[in-house]
Structures are given as C-alpha cells and as structure tokens.
Design a protein around this motif. Sequence first.
Motif, PDB file in Angstrom:
ATOM      1  N   MET A   1      13.100 -18.810 -34.252  1.00 25.49           N
ATOM      2  CA  MET A   1      14.267 -19.119 -34.978  1.00 25.49           C
ATOM      3  C   MET A   1      13.607 -19.990 -36.135  1.00 25.49           C
ATOM      4  O   MET A   1      14.278 -19.885 -37.121  1.00 25.49           O
ATOM      5  CB  MET A   1      14.962 -20.356 -34.016  1.00 25.49           C
ATOM      6  CG  MET A   1      15.833 -19.791 -33.138  1.00 25.49           C
ATOM      7  SD  MET A   1      17.036 -18.416 -34.049  1.00 25.49           S
ATOM      8  CE  MET A   1      18.163 -19.852 -34.482  1.00 25.49           C
ATOM      9  N   ALA A   2      12.512 -20.830 -36.078  1.00 25.70           N
ATOM     10  CA  ALA A   2      11.988 -21.604 -37.149  1.00 25.70           C
ATOM     11  C   ALA A   2      11.778 -20.596 -38.321  1.00 25.70           C
ATOM     12  O   ALA A   2      11.970 -20.757 -39.538  1.00 25.70           O
ATOM     13  CB  ALA A   2      10.872 -22.300 -36.803  1.00 25.70           C
ATOM     14  N   ILE A   3      10.996 -19.392 -37.901  1.00 25.12           N
ATOM     15  CA  ILE A   3      10.611 -18.416 -38.938  1.00 25.12           C
ATOM     16  C   ILE A   3      11.860 -17.742 -39.621  1.00 25.12           C
ATOM     17  O   ILE A   3      11.987 -17.700 -40.947  1.00 25.12           O
ATOM     18  CB  ILE A   3       9.550 -17.348 -38.319  1.00 25.12           C
ATOM     19  CG1 ILE A   3       8.415 -18.077 -37.918  1.00 25.12           C
ATOM     20  CG2 ILE A   3       9.442 -16.330 -39.159  1.00 25.12           C
ATOM     21  CD1 ILE A   3       7.326 -17.137 -37.042  1.00 25.12           C
TER      22      ILE A   3
ATOM     23  N   GLU B   1      16.570 -16.253 -43.410  1.00 21.89           N
ATOM     24  CA  GLU B   1      18.045 -16.844 -43.898  1.00 21.89           C
ATOM     25  C   GLU B   1      17.919 -17.710 -45.070  1.00 21.89           C
ATOM     26  O   GLU B   1      19.001 -18.270 -45.648  1.00 21.89           O
ATOM     27  CB  GLU B   1      18.512 -17.283 -42.736  1.00 21.89           C
ATOM     28  CG  GLU B   1      19.049 -16.211 -41.640  1.00 21.89           C
ATOM     29  CD  GLU B   1      19.505 -16.779 -40.574  1.00 21.89           C
ATOM     30  OE1 GLU B   1      20.237 -18.046 -40.554  1.00 21.89           O
ATOM     31  OE2 GLU B   1      19.905 -16.116 -39.404  1.00 21.89           O
ATOM     32  N   GLU B   2      16.744 -18.134 -45.360  1.00 20.53           N
ATOM     33  CA  GLU B   2      16.371 -19.141 -46.278  1.00 20.53           C
ATOM     34  C   GLU B   2      17.038 -20.240 -46.479  1.00 20.53           C
ATOM     35  O   GLU B   2      17.773 -20.731 -47.495  1.00 20.53           O
ATOM     36  CB  GLU B   2      16.412 -18.288 -47.774  1.00 20.53           C
ATOM     37  CG  GLU B   2      15.496 -17.036 -48.041  1.00 20.53           C
ATOM     38  CD  GLU B   2      15.774 -16.268 -49.367  1.00 20.53           C
ATOM     39  OE1 GLU B   2      15.863 -16.910 -50.369  1.00 20.53           O
ATOM     40  OE2 GLU B   2      15.905 -15.042 -49.051  1.00 20.53           O
ATOM     41  N   ARG B   3      17.112 -20.752 -45.189  1.00 18.85           N
ATOM     42  CA  ARG B   3      18.081 -22.242 -45.162  1.00 18.85           C
ATOM     43  C   ARG B   3      17.273 -23.439 -45.634  1.00 18.85           C
ATOM     44  O   ARG B   3      16.063 -23.415 -45.343  1.00 18.85           O
ATOM     45  CB  ARG B   3      18.513 -22.384 -43.722  1.00 18.85           C
ATOM     46  CG  ARG B   3      19.157 -21.038 -43.082  1.00 18.85           C
ATOM     47  CD  ARG B   3      20.225 -21.875 -42.117  1.00 18.85           C
ATOM     48  NE  ARG B   3      20.784 -20.339 -41.499  1.00 18.85           N
ATOM     49  CZ  ARG B   3      21.999 -20.569 -40.961  1.00 18.85           C
ATOM     50  NH1 ARG B   3      22.705 -21.723 -40.907  1.00 18.85           N
ATOM     51  NH2 ARG B   3      22.686 -19.758 -40.188  1.00 18.85           N
ATOM     52  N   PRO B   4      17.952 -24.200 -45.991  1.00 16.09           N
ATOM     53  CA  PRO B   4      16.990 -25.486 -46.384  1.00 16.09           C
ATOM     54  C   PRO B   4      16.613 -26.280 -45.257  1.00 16.09           C
ATOM     55  O   PRO B   4      17.080 -26.028 -44.208  1.00 16.09           O
ATOM     56  CB  PRO B   4      17.988 -26.347 -47.188  1.00 16.09           C
ATOM     57  CG  PRO B   4      19.570 -25.864 -46.742  1.00 16.09           C
ATOM     58  CD  PRO B   4      19.234 -24.351 -46.586  1.00 16.09           C
TER      59      PRO B   4
ATOM     60  N   ILE C   1      17.791 -26.540 -41.222  1.00 10.46           N
ATOM     61  CA  ILE C   1      16.810 -26.028 -40.075  1.00 10.46           C
ATOM     62  C   ILE C   1      16.620 -27.282 -38.951  1.00 10.46           C
ATOM     63  O   ILE C   1      16.867 -27.017 -37.906  1.00 10.46           O
ATOM     64  CB  ILE C   1      15.612 -25.625 -40.679  1.00 10.46           C
ATOM     65  CG1 ILE C   1      15.746 -24.377 -41.473  1.00 10.46           C
ATOM     66  CG2 ILE C   1      14.695 -25.357 -39.345  1.00 10.46           C
ATOM     67  CD1 ILE C   1      14.423 -23.840 -42.235  1.00 10.46           C
ATOM     68  N   ALA C   2      16.667 -28.368 -39.657  1.00 12.10           N
ATOM     69  CA  ALA C   2      16.501 -29.784 -38.802  1.00 12.10           C
ATOM     70  C   ALA C   2      17.472 -30.023 -37.843  1.00 12.10           C
ATOM     71  O   ALA C   2      17.442 -30.181 -36.543  1.00 12.10           O
ATOM     72  CB  ALA C   2      16.331 -31.007 -39.333  1.00 12.10           C
ATOM     73  N   GLU C   3      18.849 -29.527 -38.379  1.00 12.49           N
ATOM     74  CA  GLU C   3      20.020 -29.902 -37.654  1.00 12.49           C
ATOM     75  C   GLU C   3      20.182 -28.781 -36.544  1.00 12.49           C
ATOM     76  O   GLU C   3      20.268 -29.063 -35.512  1.00 12.49           O
ATOM     77  CB  GLU C   3      21.069 -29.722 -38.620  1.00 12.49           C
ATOM     78  CG  GLU C   3      22.547 -30.555 -38.379  1.00 12.49           C
ATOM     79  CD  GLU C   3      23.328 -30.413 -39.675  1.00 12.49           C
ATOM     80  OE1 GLU C   3      24.232 -29.766 -39.280  1.00 12.49           O
ATOM     81  OE2 GLU C   3      23.091 -30.962 -40.415  1.00 12.49           O
TER      82      GLU C   3
ATOM     83  N   VAL D   1      10.116 -30.197 -39.744  1.00 12.34           N
ATOM     84  CA  VAL D   1      10.333 -29.207 -40.008  1.00 12.34           C
ATOM     85  C   VAL D   1       9.159 -28.198 -40.395  1.00 12.34           C
ATOM     86  O   VAL D   1       8.897 -27.325 -40.122  1.00 12.34           O
ATOM     87  CB  VAL D   1      11.830 -29.045 -40.729  1.00 12.34           C
ATOM     88  CG1 VAL D   1      11.974 -27.397 -41.215  1.00 12.34           C
ATOM     89  CG2 VAL D   1      12.960 -29.665 -40.194  1.00 12.34           C
ATOM     90  N   LYS D   2       8.617 -28.636 -41.613  1.00 12.66           N
ATOM     91  CA  LYS D   2       7.703 -28.154 -42.305  1.00 12.66           C
ATOM     92  C   LYS D   2       6.361 -27.773 -41.147  1.00 12.66           C
ATOM     93  O   LYS D   2       6.095 -26.635 -41.161  1.00 12.66           O
ATOM     94  CB  LYS D   2       7.025 -28.926 -43.569  1.00 12.66           C
ATOM     95  CG  LYS D   2       6.149 -28.014 -44.417  1.00 12.66           C
ATOM     96  CD  LYS D   2       6.166 -29.098 -45.653  1.00 12.66           C
ATOM     97  CE  LYS D   2       5.077 -28.210 -46.635  1.00 12.66           C
ATOM     98  NZ  LYS D   2       5.047 -28.975 -47.778  1.00 12.66           N
ATOM     99  N   SER D   3       5.971 -28.734 -40.475  1.00 11.83           N
ATOM    100  CA  SER D   3       4.972 -28.511 -39.667  1.00 11.83           C
ATOM    101  C   SER D   3       5.267 -27.624 -38.599  1.00 11.83           C
ATOM    102  O   SER D   3       4.489 -26.939 -38.019  1.00 11.83           O
ATOM    103  CB  SER D   3       4.513 -29.853 -39.074  1.00 11.83           C
ATOM    104  OG  SER D   3       5.449 -30.495 -38.322  1.00 11.83           O
ATOM    105  N   ARG D   4       6.751 -27.510 -38.076  1.00 12.92           N
ATOM    106  CA  ARG D   4       7.241 -26.730 -37.093  1.00 12.92           C
ATOM    107  C   ARG D   4       7.027 -25.141 -37.460  1.00 12.92           C
ATOM    108  O   ARG D   4       6.432 -24.459 -36.585  1.00 12.92           O
ATOM    109  CB  ARG D   4       8.628 -27.242 -36.921  1.00 12.92           C
ATOM    110  CG  ARG D   4       9.085 -26.689 -35.196  1.00 12.92           C
ATOM    111  CD  ARG D   4       8.330 -26.994 -34.287  1.00 12.92           C
ATOM    112  NE  ARG D   4       8.466 -28.612 -34.167  1.00 12.92           N
ATOM    113  CZ  ARG D   4       9.385 -29.074 -33.098  1.00 12.92           C
ATOM    114  NH1 ARG D   4      10.149 -28.219 -32.397  1.00 12.92           N
ATOM    115  NH2 ARG D   4       9.438 -30.293 -33.055  1.00 12.92           N
ATOM    116  N   ILE D   5       7.544 -25.178 -38.810  1.00 18.26           N
ATOM    117  CA  ILE D   5       7.304 -23.736 -39.298  1.00 18.26           C
ATOM    118  C   ILE D   5       5.915 -23.206 -39.424  1.00 18.26           C
ATOM    119  O   ILE D   5       5.667 -22.126 -38.928  1.00 18.26           O
ATOM    120  CB  ILE D   5       8.150 -23.692 -40.747  1.00 18.26           C
ATOM    121  CG1 ILE D   5       9.477 -23.920 -40.553  1.00 18.26           C
ATOM    122  CG2 ILE D   5       7.965 -22.230 -41.300  1.00 18.26           C
ATOM    123  CD1 ILE D   5      10.237 -24.323 -41.648  1.00 18.26           C
TER     124      ILE D   5
END
Lengths: 222, 215
Positions: free
Chosen positions: A177-179, A185-188, A192-194, A203-207
């Motif tokens: 999902m993160a990817i 989907e190029e979501r901000p 993504i956090a939400e 978020v960044k480290s998760r991706i």
Amino acid sequence: MTHGFQAIRMLPKSRPSMAGFRSFRLRRYGNERPKVTVRIAVEWANLIGRVAAHGDREAFGRLFEHFAPRVKGMMLKAGAGKDDAEEIAQETLLTVWRKAAQFDPDTAGASAWIFTIARNLRIDAVRRKARSGSIDYGAELDYLVDPAEPIDHMLVRSDEADRIAAALSRLSEEQTMAIRLSFIEERPHSEIAELLGIPLGTVKSRIRLAMNRLRALLDEIK
Amino acid sequence: MTVTHHPPLELLAGFAAGSLDAGEHLVVAVHVARCPACQRFVHAIEAVGGSSIDAATPVPMKAGAFETVMAQLDRAEPSTVSNRVPDDADEDHDLPELLRHYRIGRRRRIAPGIILRPIELPGTARSRAFLLQSAPGTRMLEHTHTGTELTCVLRGSFSHEGGQYGPGDFDFGDDELDHQPIVGAGEPCLCLVAMTGDLRMNGFFGRLISPFVRL
C-alpha cells in the motif's frame, strides 16, 4: 492461507461468469514458506489473447467494460482532469486492441500491461498538452512513445511475471500500500499517513523500507 | 561488463509510475534498458500499478465512449515516428536505441577536452539533458549541485569517492554531495546527463564550464 500472499488477495474477488482459470505454483524463494498452489484468474489474459488471435470484438467489449472505467478512475485519483482521464482511458483500450499481439502473459499480468499502456499515454498526454493546450491524439508528435513498447526486449525471462508476483506476495499489505499510494497514486505524505494510520514523520522511512525490502526480495530470485 | 551503480529506488519507482521529469526519465530509461535487476524492480512496480487498476473504483465512461472506440478499431494505425535528425550518423551508431526518439543538437566544445551535445526535451521538462564527452584524464573541480544531476555512463569510465563508473552505471548527485570525478585514462568518457536546478540563475554554460579543468 497464511500471510504473505497479500498480492493475491488484492486481485478482484470474483469474476464468476468467466471461464479460463489457470493454476500455477508459487515458487519458494527463501526457506520458510510451504509450497502453496493458488488459482489465479487469467481470463483477462485470455481475452487479450482472443483479441490478438482473431480480432474478437466480443472479447474486446468485455475488456473495455472492465478496464476503461477503472483506468479512468485511477487517472482521476492520480490527479488527471475529467476529460483527460476519459480520453486516456479510451485511448488505453484502443491500444489494447491494436497491440494485443505484443502482450505476453508470461512476462506481465494483464492489469500490469494495461497499466504500462495507460502510464505511457499519460506521459504523452502531459507532453502534448504542454504544446497545444489539449491532448489531441490526432496530432503528430516528436516524442511519441509507442504506448505498448516495453522498455526492454531481451532481458525479460519467460517466467518473470510469476517471479515478480511471488516477491510481491512476500511484502506486507501495508508495504504494498505504501508503494502504491506514494508512487502509483502520487498521494501526498500527509494523506498516506492518514490512510495507513501512521505518524507523518514515519511515512518516508516506511516507503523506503518497503522498497528496500522489495528490491531485496527481487534480488533473491536467481 | 556488469552494471554496479543503480538509481535510487525512489527514482526507479517514479520511472515505473511515469511521474519523472522528461530528462530524468530519459537517463533512468537508458540505465534500466541495460540493467536486469532494475528492470525487474520496475516490472514489480508496474505490477503494483496493475493491482491499483484492479482495485480502482470504476468511474463510468461518457455515454457513447464504447461506440466511439469501436468505430476506431479498424482505423489505420498511426506510424510511430522517429524523427531524429541523422547528423553525425557514424559516430551515433552506438548510442542507445532510446535516444533515437530525440533530437540531439550540435557538438559544442565547452572546455578543453569537453564536448557537449544538448538533447531536445519536451517543453514540460524541468531538467536539461545532454551528452557529455570528456577526454581521458579530465578532472572536474570539486563541486556541488543546486538541484540534482543524473548521469548514465554510455562509454568509457569515470571515478569519484563513490567508486568507479563504467558503461551502464548510474550516478546520482544532489546538493548534499561533494563530487570530484576524474575521467578514466585510455578512452574518452561519454555520459548522458540530466540536470535540474535553477541553472539560468547561475548561467547554464558557466556552471558547466566552471567545474572542469583539464589536467
């Protein structure tokens, strides 16, 4: 079914009326998982095959009915305008018709192939619009990318699609999902956090973690 | 020769999703075309894209959309054009296939031993792309980037703190990096480069020339 086959579960849940299922075995990469045989619906691939083999308009109609509204939906989600999304969806299916013979179910799934067509058309659309203010598919274009042209010709292995599916199935659902949210989907990051229910700061480290894991899983494939 | 230096995964994923700037897209594409590992990663992201189509909420097409498309099924297929001006045909024969879709400008000598050929990009591009050929042993002064600099080696080699870069290798530079690349001895190094950043403010050619000194 245990965890680890999320990619399979992401497939549409039922397409009851359609024939043409194929069973294949998910190979074991690494050491921990038992062999599991999954049935995966490949009717979309079969329909594309019928279009390629004898210009089957009935098969094309079913592909259109299923994929055009979804491509449109995805384009809208990724920020395209209404008319552009409609135009790209139509042009995507038209390209499916024209290039059906180039589709190889061993190297990519039907949805992934259609995704690449829609993606290339969107790249073209952005460039066309910059020139003329409208997409205008009739106009000749300097940078025309063949929408169905794979980026490579020689290096793909015949069972690549299965191998990639196997690697993806070992990502957690959240990682996939993160990817998807970030790149497809190029979501901000705030969104993504939400959606993932995690703090914005992670978020960044998760991706990045998800992508590193995917790369490692793919590299395990010899 | 094996490719050992790859693009950051964010760039590969952006490439697979089709969201990169035109110049960046081109440099990543040239690397990916000759790197099986990165191809596989790109294909995996495309598979995620496919699952995204599967999961997308269908949005009804306009009335008559299907009929419109059906009416076009038998339309003659437009020829895909490749209209690169075939100048310098002999020297270009070993350029990557992908570059044939682009217009490549005339060679300009921008410093001793350094030749630049601009690549024409669509108007939307934020980056500038060019071919850069440097004579063996050329050394760049230590420099940083205001934006990003993506490089794919096409021929020859160079090295810096990050290691040695040969054909197919990809180098990513941003404002966090101090680079002092040296071109390998023996043969000229030909690179495909895409640069972002406010180049106009600094003077495009000024910025290009200033990092280079011929030893």
